[in-house]
Design a protein around this motif. Sequence first.
Motif, short mmCIF file in Angstrom:
data_model
loop_
_atom_site.label_atom_id
_atom_site.label_comp_id
_atom_site.label_asym_id
_atom_site.label_seq_id
_atom_site.Cartn_x
_atom_site.Cartn_y
_atom_site.Cartn_z
N ILE A 38 0.84 -1.20 0.00
CA ILE A 38 0.00 0.00 0.00
C ILE A 38 0.87 1.25 0.00
CG2 ILE A 38 -1.67 1.34 1.36
CD1 ILE A 38 -2.78 -1.37 2.34
N ASN A 39 1.88 1.27 0.83
CA ASN A 39 2.72 2.46 0.97
C ASN A 39 3.76 2.61 -0.13
OD1 ASN A 39 1.44 3.24 3.36
ND2 ASN A 39 2.67 1.80 4.51
N CYS A 40 4.16 1.52 -0.75
CA CYS A 40 5.24 1.58 -1.74
C CYS A 40 4.74 1.78 -3.18
CB CYS A 40 6.08 0.32 -1.68
SG CYS A 40 7.01 0.21 -0.15
N CYS A 41 3.51 1.49 -3.44
CA CYS A 41 3.00 1.63 -4.81
C CYS A 41 2.82 3.12 -5.14
CB CYS A 41 1.67 0.90 -4.96
SG CYS A 41 0.94 1.14 -6.60
N PRO A 42 3.54 3.62 -6.14
CA PRO A 42 3.42 5.04 -6.47
C PRO A 42 2.08 5.41 -7.09
CG PRO A 42 4.83 3.94 -8.04
CD PRO A 42 4.51 2.93 -6.97
N ALA A 43 1.35 4.44 -7.58
CA ALA A 43 0.06 4.71 -8.22
C ALA A 43 -1.13 4.46 -7.30
CB ALA A 43 -0.07 3.87 -9.48
N GLY A 44 -0.88 3.98 -6.10
CA GLY A 44 -1.99 3.72 -5.16
C GLY A 44 -2.91 2.61 -5.63
N VAL A 45 -2.31 1.56 -6.18
CA VAL A 45 -3.10 0.46 -6.71
C VAL A 45 -3.75 -0.38 -5.61
CG1 VAL A 45 -2.88 -1.76 -7.93
CG2 VAL A 45 -1.84 0.30 -8.88
N TYR A 46 -3.09 -0.47 -4.46
CA TYR A 46 -3.58 -1.35 -3.39
C TYR A 46 -4.32 -0.55 -2.33
CZ TYR A 46 -0.43 -4.57 -5.62
OH TYR A 46 0.19 -5.35 -6.54
N GLU A 47 -5.43 -1.13 -1.87
CA GLU A 47 -6.22 -0.48 -0.83
C GLU A 47 -6.81 -1.55 0.08
OE1 GLU A 47 -8.56 2.91 -2.12
OE2 GLU A 47 -10.20 2.14 -0.90
N CYS A 60 -1.97 0.75 -12.67
CA CYS A 60 -0.61 0.28 -12.39
C CYS A 60 0.41 0.92 -13.34
CB CYS A 60 -0.57 -1.24 -12.53
SG CYS A 60 1.06 -1.94 -12.26
N LEU A 61 1.53 1.35 -12.78
CA LEU A 61 2.61 1.94 -13.58
C LEU A 61 3.60 0.89 -14.07
CD1 LEU A 61 3.32 5.06 -11.36
CD2 LEU A 61 1.93 4.92 -13.42
N TYR A 84 -1.68 -3.91 -24.23
CA TYR A 84 -2.35 -3.56 -22.99
C TYR A 84 -1.33 -2.94 -22.05
CZ TYR A 84 -6.37 -6.35 -24.38
OH TYR A 84 -7.46 -6.84 -25.06
N GLY A 85 -1.83 -2.24 -21.05
CA GLY A 85 -0.96 -1.67 -20.04
C GLY A 85 -0.91 -0.16 -20.15
N ILE A 86 0.15 0.40 -19.60
CA ILE A 86 0.28 1.85 -19.53
C ILE A 86 0.96 2.41 -20.77
CG2 ILE A 86 2.48 1.74 -18.30
CD1 ILE A 86 1.46 4.22 -16.71
N LEU A 87 0.53 3.59 -21.15
CA LEU A 87 1.17 4.34 -22.23
C LEU A 87 1.64 5.66 -21.62
CD1 LEU A 87 1.87 4.92 -25.22
CD2 LEU A 87 -0.43 5.86 -25.44
N TYR A 88 2.96 5.79 -21.47
CA TYR A 88 3.52 7.01 -20.88
C TYR A 88 3.52 8.11 -21.92
CZ TYR A 88 5.12 4.25 -16.93
OH TYR A 88 5.17 3.45 -15.82
N LYS A 89 2.96 9.23 -21.56
CA LYS A 89 2.88 10.37 -22.48
C LYS A 89 4.17 11.17 -22.51
CE LYS A 89 -1.36 10.58 -24.11
NZ LYS A 89 -1.80 10.97 -25.41
#
Length: 91
Positions: A38-47, A60-61, A84-89
């Motif tokens: 929870i604390n380490c994910c920079p995107a706040g994926v876990y709750e 997810c990043l 699929y997945g993230i596309l960094y702009k």
Amino acid sequence: MRIEDKLFLNRYRTDEENPHLKIINMEICKKCKNRPCINCCPAGVYEWDGESMEVKFEGCLECGTCRIVCPYQNIEWKYPKGNYGILYKFG
């Protein structure tokens, strides 16, 4: 620019049928005291909702930090399938 503003610039294409992140055993998360994912994910994926871990894999990043910090190796993580997945702009 705030980190939340930068994250908003990213685009995601999610594979709802085959999520690339999942909790292997929810009972292990209940026993985990600190839940570092929870604390380490920079995107706040876990709750944590008090009963179970919610995984919002859509944001997810793909950094893989969660699988490294989980003391029980209870997170199944794999790269999303092609297209699929993230596309960094902006990097």
